[in-house]
Scaffold this motif. Structure first.
Motif, mmCIF file in Angstrom:
data_model
loop_
_atom_site.group_PDB
_atom_site.id
_atom_site.type_symbol
_atom_site.label_atom_id
_atom_site.label_comp_id
_atom_site.label_asym_id
_atom_site.label_seq_id
_atom_site.Cartn_x
_atom_site.Cartn_y
_atom_site.Cartn_z
ATOM 1 N N GLY A 66 -9.606 -21.812 1.997
ATOM 2 C CA GLY A 66 -10.889 -21.926 1.318
ATOM 3 C C GLY A 66 -11.761 -20.746 1.703
ATOM 4 N N VAL A 67 -12.371 -20.118 0.713
ATOM 5 C CA VAL A 67 -13.172 -18.923 0.976
ATOM 6 C C VAL A 67 -14.592 -19.139 0.464
ATOM 7 C CG1 VAL A 67 -13.440 -16.449 0.520
ATOM 8 C CG2 VAL A 67 -11.147 -17.428 0.775
ATOM 9 N N GLY A 68 -15.554 -18.977 1.374
ATOM 10 C CA GLY A 68 -16.966 -18.933 1.002
ATOM 11 C C GLY A 68 -17.385 -17.478 0.933
ATOM 12 N N GLU A 69 -17.155 -16.765 2.050
ATOM 13 C CA GLU A 69 -17.392 -15.326 2.120
ATOM 14 C C GLU A 69 -16.127 -14.657 2.609
ATOM 15 O OE1 GLU A 69 -20.759 -14.207 4.444
ATOM 16 O OE2 GLU A 69 -22.015 -15.792 3.623
ATOM 17 N N GLY A 70 -15.769 -13.548 1.963
ATOM 18 C CA GLY A 70 -14.575 -12.828 2.382
ATOM 19 C C GLY A 70 -14.169 -11.776 1.386
ATOM 20 N N ASN A 71 -12.943 -11.253 1.575
ATOM 21 C CA ASN A 71 -12.473 -10.228 0.655
ATOM 22 C C ASN A 71 -11.808 -10.830 -0.587
ATOM 23 O OD1 ASN A 71 -10.112 -10.996 2.023
ATOM 24 N ND2 ASN A 71 -9.257 -8.937 2.004
ATOM 25 N N LEU A 72 -11.684 -12.155 -0.649
ATOM 26 C CA LEU A 72 -11.328 -12.865 -1.875
ATOM 27 C C LEU A 72 -12.612 -13.487 -2.412
ATOM 28 C CD1 LEU A 72 -8.094 -14.787 -0.761
ATOM 29 C CD2 LEU A 72 -8.223 -12.713 -2.153
ATOM 30 N N ASP A 73 -12.686 -13.684 -3.717
ATOM 31 C CA ASP A 73 -13.854 -14.344 -4.300
ATOM 32 C C ASP A 73 -13.977 -15.756 -3.750
ATOM 33 O OD1 ASP A 73 -14.426 -12.135 -5.878
ATOM 34 O OD2 ASP A 73 -13.298 -12.896 -7.604
ATOM 35 N N ARG A 74 -15.189 -16.313 -3.803
ATOM 36 C CA ARG A 74 -15.402 -17.696 -3.405
ATOM 37 C C ARG A 74 -14.377 -18.557 -4.135
ATOM 38 N NH1 ARG A 74 -18.056 -21.873 -6.120
ATOM 39 N NH2 ARG A 74 -18.743 -20.382 -7.688
ATOM 40 N N GLY A 75 -13.709 -19.460 -3.411
ATOM 41 C CA GLY A 75 -12.732 -20.322 -4.052
ATOM 42 C C GLY A 75 -11.808 -21.011 -3.071
ATOM 43 N N MET A 76 -10.802 -21.660 -3.617
ATOM 44 C CA MET A 76 -9.750 -22.329 -2.855
ATOM 45 C C MET A 76 -8.435 -21.754 -3.358
ATOM 46 S SD MET A 76 -9.110 -24.618 -0.493
ATOM 47 C CE MET A 76 -10.686 -25.438 -0.350
ATOM 48 N N TYR A 77 -7.626 -21.251 -2.429
ATOM 49 C CA TYR A 77 -6.415 -20.524 -2.795
ATOM 50 C C TYR A 77 -5.207 -21.008 -2.007
ATOM 51 C CZ TYR A 77 -9.776 -17.051 -4.505
ATOM 52 O OH TYR A 77 -10.799 -16.423 -5.155
ATOM 53 N N ILE A 78 -4.037 -20.860 -2.623
ATOM 54 C CA ILE A 78 -2.788 -20.831 -1.869
ATOM 55 C C ILE A 78 -2.480 -19.351 -1.726
ATOM 56 C CG2 ILE A 78 -0.285 -21.144 -2.031
ATOM 57 C CD1 ILE A 78 -1.609 -23.624 -1.104
ATOM 58 N N VAL A 79 -2.435 -18.890 -0.492
ATOM 59 C CA VAL A 79 -2.047 -17.511 -0.199
ATOM 60 C C VAL A 79 -0.622 -17.604 0.307
ATOM 61 C CG1 VAL A 79 -2.575 -15.412 1.097
ATOM 62 C CG2 VAL A 79 -4.435 -16.946 0.403
ATOM 63 N N ASP A 80 0.294 -16.892 -0.342
ATOM 64 C CA ASP A 80 1.724 -17.010 -0.042
ATOM 65 C C ASP A 80 2.312 -15.632 0.188
ATOM 66 O OD1 ASP A 80 4.308 -17.899 0.264
ATOM 67 O OD2 ASP A 80 4.533 -18.661 -1.782
ATOM 68 N N GLY A 81 3.114 -15.497 1.227
ATOM 69 C CA GLY A 81 3.783 -14.234 1.506
ATOM 70 C C GLY A 81 3.773 -13.923 2.983
ATOM 71 N N VAL A 82 3.677 -12.642 3.279
ATOM 72 C CA VAL A 82 3.573 -12.143 4.652
ATOM 73 C C VAL A 82 2.211 -11.481 4.755
ATOM 74 C CG1 VAL A 82 4.564 -10.597 6.388
ATOM 75 C CG2 VAL A 82 6.070 -11.772 4.747
#
Length: 175
Positions: free
Chosen positions: A131-147
């Motif tokens: 979950g992102v409020g502030e960060g380098n991704l836009d505000r939202g809820m994400y599945i981040v997958d990978g390395v």
């Protein structure tokens, strides 16, 4: 729900967790196999108000939760400094207005460094719900997958640094 990892991923996880496959399992008095040094790390249900992650209020609740943790190092005061996490985790993320939901596979493995200033640094292989409020991704809820790595400042600012992978916007899926 298990993901098949590349051989290099297996080597990385084995190296990070400090055990060979032969050392990683044992059996208790019942004869059941279990991982030595690993403890359950259950996820609690959660709610997020409208506008903090998605434009609408959301609820998250584990529908599969087999996550375990192992403390790798401790701070001088005894609190965890470095903790490894692994196991199957599927979180049902529900739009509290419409009832639409998405079952998010968050079954990645991570080593998390808990810093004395309240910040965290995650080294991740596989999917994690972020979950992102502030960060380098836009505000939202994400599945981040990978390395990738995830740096969380003491104030909650999140920075995802992707070596290889993808993001899935959960808010968009349940809008």
């Amino acid at each position: 729900m298990r993901r098949t990892a590349l051989a290099i991923g297996s080597i990385l996880v084995t190296t990070l967790l400090g055990a060979t496959p032969a050392q990683a399992t044992g059996s208790d008095h019942s004869g059941l196999q279990h991982d030595l040094g690993w403890e359950p790390a259950p996820s609690a249900p959660w709610d997020v108000a409208a506008g903090l992650r998605c434009d609408f209020a959301i609820h998250g609740e584990p529908v599969v939760d087999e996550v375990v943790q192992r403390v790798l190092a401790r701070h001088p005061d005894g609190s965890p400094k470095s903790v490894a996490y692994k196991g199957d985790l599927v979180v049902r993320v529900t739009n509290k207005v419409s009832g639409a939901f998405y079952d998010a596979d968050a079954s990645g493995s991570a080593v998390v460094e808990y810093r004395t200033d309240g910040s965290q640094f995650w080294s991740v292989l596989g999917p994690v719900l972020v979950g992102v409020g502030e960060g380098n991704l836009d505000r939202g809820m994400y599945i981040v997958d990978g390395v990738y790595t995830l740096a969380i400042s003491a104030s909650g600012h999140k920075t995802v640094t992707m070596a290889h992978g993808s993001t899935t916007d959960i808010c968009e899926r349940i809008a």
